[in-house]
Design a protein around this motif. Structure first.
Motif, PDB file in Angstrom:
ATOM      1  N   LEU A  86       0.835  -1.196   0.000  1.00  0.00           N
ATOM      2  CA  LEU A  86       0.000   0.000   0.000  1.00  0.00           C
ATOM      3  C   LEU A  86       0.877   1.257   0.000  1.00  0.00           C
ATOM      4  O   LEU A  86       2.044   1.206   0.378  1.00  0.00           O
ATOM      5  CB  LEU A  86      -0.923  -0.016   1.218  1.00  0.00           C
ATOM      6  CG  LEU A  86      -1.994  -1.119   1.209  1.00  0.00           C
ATOM      7  CD1 LEU A  86      -2.789  -1.119   2.507  1.00  0.00           C
ATOM      8  CD2 LEU A  86      -2.937  -0.943   0.023  1.00  0.00           C
ATOM      9  N   VAL A  90      -0.263   5.429   3.703  1.00  0.00           N
ATOM     10  CA  VAL A  90      -1.351   4.598   4.233  1.00  0.00           C
ATOM     11  C   VAL A  90      -0.764   3.576   5.206  1.00  0.00           C
ATOM     12  O   VAL A  90       0.109   2.790   4.835  1.00  0.00           O
ATOM     13  CB  VAL A  90      -2.092   3.852   3.099  1.00  0.00           C
ATOM     14  CG1 VAL A  90      -3.156   2.919   3.676  1.00  0.00           C
ATOM     15  CG2 VAL A  90      -2.717   4.843   2.131  1.00  0.00           C
ATOM     16  N   SER A  92      -0.565   0.240   7.337  1.00  0.00           N
ATOM     17  CA  SER A  92      -1.081  -1.115   7.120  1.00  0.00           C
ATOM     18  C   SER A  92      -0.403  -2.091   8.057  1.00  0.00           C
ATOM     19  O   SER A  92       0.571  -1.745   8.744  1.00  0.00           O
ATOM     20  CB  SER A  92      -0.877  -1.547   5.659  1.00  0.00           C
ATOM     21  OG  SER A  92       0.503  -1.575   5.329  1.00  0.00           O
ATOM     22  N   ARG A 196      -3.336  -5.507   5.431  1.00  0.00           N
ATOM     23  CA  ARG A 196      -4.602  -4.828   5.739  1.00  0.00           C
ATOM     24  C   ARG A 196      -4.348  -3.360   6.050  1.00  0.00           C
ATOM     25  O   ARG A 196      -3.449  -3.013   6.817  1.00  0.00           O
ATOM     26  CB  ARG A 196      -5.279  -5.485   6.937  1.00  0.00           C
ATOM     27  CG  ARG A 196      -6.560  -4.787   7.410  1.00  0.00           C
ATOM     28  CD  ARG A 196      -7.132  -5.486   8.626  1.00  0.00           C
ATOM     29  NE  ARG A 196      -7.489  -6.858   8.308  1.00  0.00           N
ATOM     30  CZ  ARG A 196      -7.790  -7.780   9.233  1.00  0.00           C
ATOM     31  NH1 ARG A 196      -7.741  -7.462  10.520  1.00  0.00           N
ATOM     32  NH2 ARG A 196      -8.099  -9.013   8.869  1.00  0.00           N
ATOM     33  N   GLU A 197      -5.151  -2.518   5.460  1.00  0.00           N
ATOM     34  CA  GLU A 197      -5.057  -1.085   5.755  1.00  0.00           C
ATOM     35  C   GLU A 197      -5.555  -0.812   7.154  1.00  0.00           C
ATOM     36  O   GLU A 197      -6.583  -1.359   7.591  1.00  0.00           O
ATOM     37  CB  GLU A 197      -5.876  -0.285   4.735  1.00  0.00           C
ATOM     38  CG  GLU A 197      -5.849   1.207   4.966  1.00  0.00           C
ATOM     39  CD  GLU A 197      -6.629   1.987   3.922  1.00  0.00           C
ATOM     40  OE1 GLU A 197      -6.882   3.205   4.137  1.00  0.00           O
ATOM     41  OE2 GLU A 197      -7.002   1.391   2.893  1.00  0.00           O
TER      42      GLU A 197
END
Length: 201
Positions: A86, A90, A92, A196-197
């Motif tokens: 990502l 962002v 994560s 995963r964000e």
């Protein structure tokens, strides 16, 4: 990058009972949606097959993750460095999901990534990006140098487990083959790593 090391791990006293209870992998590939979907008869079994879910978070561009390589009786540990996928702005995390076989998984290819389309009992959530999966292929046994060399001369090929880098797959079929290589004749569990964000506060 992945470094394999050996580590002694205590075995459960009911390990034999677990092995006797193993069932075949029942993942079906939906040709239209391009997703892995658990069969109706295996869905409830997958719910009971959860092992552990672990998370590794990092603000840097690289995650450092330690993964116990299947099967559950193995003493191999993979020390992995995973490049963040990502954008840098962002946050994560890497979510490690471990299922006993059989297992169900809802993922499909989207914009060059393999994305989770449905929350699963193991902890994966919609939008998670599948980064690695345990996968099996024929190869030389891992072990001490002398033993491995001897096996090489003897032609001692056997099924070996590795962590398959999903982002390096050249086609969706390669991901399908990696996931479906986790069958009960080779292993009793599968390991999945998702990115995963982390929602901003």
């Amino acid at each position: 990058q992945m470094l394999l090391i050996k580590k002694t791990i205590p075995q459960s006293t009911n390990n034999k009972m677990v092995k006797k209870a193993l069932l075949a992998l029942t993942i079906l590939c939906a040709p239209c949606a391009g997703a892995f979907i658990p069969s109706p008869t295996s869905a409830s079994k997958a719910m009971r097959s959860i092992s552990t879910t672990q998370r590794s978070m990092a603000d840097a561009a690289v995650f450092e993750v330690e993964v116990k390589i299947p099967p559950s009786s193995s003493d191999l540990i993979a020390q992995m460095k995973i490049q963040k996928l990502l954008p840098a702005d962002v946050k994560s995390e890497i979510v490690q999901v471990r299922y006993k076989l059989p297992f169900g998984l809802d993922v499909e290819p989207k914009a060059g990534k393999v994305v989770c389309t449905k929350d699963g009992p193991g902890g994966e959530k919609v939008g998670d990006i599948l980064r690695y999966t345990s996968a099996w292929s024929m190869g030389l046994p891992r072990g001490d140098g002398l033993l491995t060399t001897a096996a090489s001369f003897a032609g001692g090929l056997s099924w070996q487990c590795n962590m398959f880098d999903v982002m390096k797959a050249k086609a969706w079929q390669e991901v399908v083959e990696a996931l479906t290589s986790n069958v009960d004749s080779r292993t009793d569990e599968v390991v999945l790593l998702f990115e995963r964000e982390i929602p901003s506060e």
